[in-house]
Design a protein around this motif. Sequence first.
Motif, PDB file in Angstrom:
ATOM      1  N   GLY A 155       0.808  -1.215   0.000  1.00 29.37           N
ATOM      2  CA  GLY A 155       0.000   0.000   0.000  1.00 29.37           C
ATOM      3  C   GLY A 155       0.838   1.260   0.000  1.00 29.37           C
ATOM      4  O   GLY A 155       0.451   2.279  -0.585  1.00 29.37           O
ATOM      5  N   ALA A 156       2.012   1.192   0.635  1.00 30.36           N
ATOM      6  CA  ALA A 156       2.867   2.373   0.740  1.00 30.36           C
ATOM      7  C   ALA A 156       3.317   2.882  -0.617  1.00 30.36           C
ATOM      8  O   ALA A 156       3.532   4.082  -0.801  1.00 30.36           O
ATOM      9  CB  ALA A 156       4.076   2.051   1.608  1.00 30.36           C
ATOM     10  N   GLN A 157       3.448   1.991  -1.586  1.00 26.05           N
ATOM     11  CA  GLN A 157       3.940   2.410  -2.904  1.00 26.05           C
ATOM     12  C   GLN A 157       3.007   3.420  -3.561  1.00 26.05           C
ATOM     13  O   GLN A 157       3.450   4.331  -4.254  1.00 26.05           O
ATOM     14  CB  GLN A 157       4.116   1.193  -3.813  1.00 26.05           C
ATOM     15  N   PHE A 158       1.698   3.283  -3.330  1.00 24.62           N
ATOM     16  CA  PHE A 158       0.734   4.195  -3.949  1.00 24.62           C
ATOM     17  C   PHE A 158       0.640   5.512  -3.189  1.00 24.62           C
ATOM     18  O   PHE A 158       0.409   6.559  -3.790  1.00 24.62           O
ATOM     19  CB  PHE A 158      -0.645   3.534  -4.023  1.00 24.62           C
ATOM     20  N   ARG A 159       0.823   5.466  -1.875  1.00 25.59           N
ATOM     21  CA  ARG A 159       0.761   6.696  -1.094  1.00 25.59           C
ATOM     22  C   ARG A 159       2.000   7.563  -1.304  1.00 25.59           C
ATOM     23  O   ARG A 159       1.936   8.781  -1.250  1.00 25.59           O
ATOM     24  CB  ARG A 159       0.617   6.361   0.397  1.00 25.59           C
ATOM     25  N   ALA A 160       3.130   6.925  -1.553  1.00 25.59           N
ATOM     26  CA  ALA A 160       4.391   7.660  -1.634  1.00 25.59           C
ATOM     27  C   ALA A 160       4.727   8.128  -3.048  1.00 25.59           C
ATOM     28  O   ALA A 160       5.420   9.129  -3.215  1.00 25.59           O
ATOM     29  CB  ALA A 160       5.532   6.802  -1.097  1.00 25.59           C
ATOM     30  N   ARG A 161       4.237   7.410  -4.058  1.00 24.27           N
ATOM     31  CA  ARG A 161       4.616   7.745  -5.434  1.00 24.27           C
ATOM     32  C   ARG A 161       3.407   7.726  -6.355  1.00 24.27           C
ATOM     33  O   ARG A 161       2.852   6.668  -6.657  1.00 24.27           O
ATOM     34  CB  ARG A 161       5.667   6.747  -5.945  1.00 24.27           C
ATOM     35  N   MET A 199       7.601  -4.737  -6.280  1.00 24.77           N
ATOM     36  CA  MET A 199       8.753  -5.005  -5.429  1.00 24.77           C
ATOM     37  C   MET A 199       9.843  -3.954  -5.640  1.00 24.77           C
ATOM     38  O   MET A 199      10.481  -3.502  -4.688  1.00 24.77           O
ATOM     39  CB  MET A 199       9.301  -6.405  -5.713  1.00 24.77           C
ATOM     40  N   ARG A 200      10.057  -3.557  -6.873  1.00 24.20           N
ATOM     41  CA  ARG A 200      11.082  -2.547  -7.155  1.00 24.20           C
ATOM     42  C   ARG A 200      10.767  -1.237  -6.445  1.00 24.20           C
ATOM     43  O   ARG A 200      11.637  -0.587  -5.841  1.00 24.20           O
ATOM     44  CB  ARG A 200      11.222  -2.315  -8.651  1.00 24.20           C
ATOM     45  N   VAL A 201       9.512  -0.805  -6.507  1.00 27.76           N
ATOM     46  CA  VAL A 201       9.120   0.454  -5.884  1.00 27.76           C
ATOM     47  C   VAL A 201       9.217   0.358  -4.371  1.00 27.76           C
ATOM     48  O   VAL A 201       9.734   1.270  -3.716  1.00 27.76           O
ATOM     49  CB  VAL A 201       7.694   0.863  -6.319  1.00 27.76           C
ATOM     50  N   VAL A 202       8.730  -0.734  -3.805  1.00 30.69           N
ATOM     51  CA  VAL A 202       8.801  -0.919  -2.348  1.00 30.69           C
ATOM     52  C   VAL A 202      10.259  -0.922  -1.889  1.00 30.69           C
ATOM     53  O   VAL A 202      10.607  -0.300  -0.863  1.00 30.69           O
ATOM     54  CB  VAL A 202       8.093  -2.216  -1.921  1.00 30.69           C
ATOM     55  N   SER A 203      11.132  -1.569  -2.640  1.00 34.69           N
ATOM     56  CA  SER A 203      12.560  -1.598  -2.292  1.00 34.69           C
ATOM     57  C   SER A 203      13.148  -0.197  -2.276  1.00 34.69           C
ATOM     58  O   SER A 203      13.926   0.146  -1.380  1.00 34.69           O
ATOM     59  CB  SER A 203      13.325  -2.470  -3.289  1.00 34.69           C
ATOM     60  N   GLU A 204      12.756   0.623  -3.232  1.00 34.86           N
ATOM     61  CA  GLU A 204      13.240   2.002  -3.278  1.00 34.86           C
ATOM     62  C   GLU A 204      12.731   2.807  -2.080  1.00 34.86           C
ATOM     63  O   GLU A 204      13.471   3.599  -1.478  1.00 34.86           O
ATOM     64  CB  GLU A 204      12.786   2.675  -4.579  1.00 34.86           C
ATOM     65  N   LEU A 205      11.488   2.575  -1.721  1.00 35.00           N
ATOM     66  CA  LEU A 205      10.892   3.357  -0.628  1.00 35.00           C
ATOM     67  C   LEU A 205      11.542   3.075   0.702  1.00 35.00           C
ATOM     68  O   LEU A 205      11.693   3.985   1.537  1.00 35.00           O
ATOM     69  CB  LEU A 205       9.387   3.048  -0.532  1.00 35.00           C
ATOM     70  N   ILE A 206      11.911   1.822   0.944  1.00 37.28           N
ATOM     71  CA  ILE A 206      12.479   1.488   2.247  1.00 37.28           C
ATOM     72  C   ILE A 206      14.000   1.392   2.200  1.00 37.28           C
ATOM     73  O   ILE A 206      14.640   1.002   3.172  1.00 37.28           O
ATOM     74  CB  ILE A 206      11.876   0.183   2.812  1.00 37.28           C
ATOM     75  N   GLY A 207      14.576   1.755   1.026  1.00 41.64           N
ATOM     76  CA  GLY A 207      16.017   1.893   0.934  1.00 41.64           C
ATOM     77  C   GLY A 207      16.789   0.601   0.969  1.00 41.64           C
ATOM     78  O   GLY A 207      17.833   0.511   1.625  1.00 41.64           O
TER      79      GLY A 207
END
Length: 208
Positions: A155-161, A199-207
């Motif tokens: 869910g975080a991927q849509f809220r952040a980007r 997965m790529r976006v989530v990986s970027e968000l959490i570094g």
Amino acid sequence: MLKRTADQIYETLLKRIVDGNLRPGDSLGEQATAEEFGLSRTPVREALQRLSNAGLAERGSRRAFVVRRMDQSELQDLFEALGELEALVARLAALRMTEIERHALRDIVAEGEATGVDYEAVNARFHEILRRGAHNAMLSSLLDDLHRRTMPWRGAQFRARADRVTSSQAEHRALLEAVLTKDGDLAHLRMREHMAASMRVVSELIGI
């Protein structure tokens, strides 16, 4: 009565985690939770232990429960498993969905492109319709568990980007086309690509 109240606390906290109202690292303190629900710590402790068993909570630095954080290898393993099962579901759905279910999938894709829509909720419904359309109860049960474990990060991927919403919409359209043409192999491929993009976006968000 005790079991029912523990169930209610568990379901409420689970929904908050899945909805993104509780984020990885947020406190799940026994005392504060007991006060919120107007209950003793016993059913709260049971509910928190169930969240821990589901992989959604862990003990923090002071031994109090917090929403679980995940390291790189855990998250990658989860998304890899989720992606493979989702791809299998997509293949089966393309071959097994009824016409009513195909129409429902078309409708949810259209809804996801409407202005002001809660895309996170629409995305969850899109995947749920595919799971039902695969007509395999065992796969559905396995995916339920993986969805609970990964939903806070997905869910975080849509809220952040905001751009992730746009790319996800395109991926949903491609999946819909494969399902409507009853192309199981293509649906399998498109879902693997869709999950890899997440997965790529989530990986970027959490570094990681």
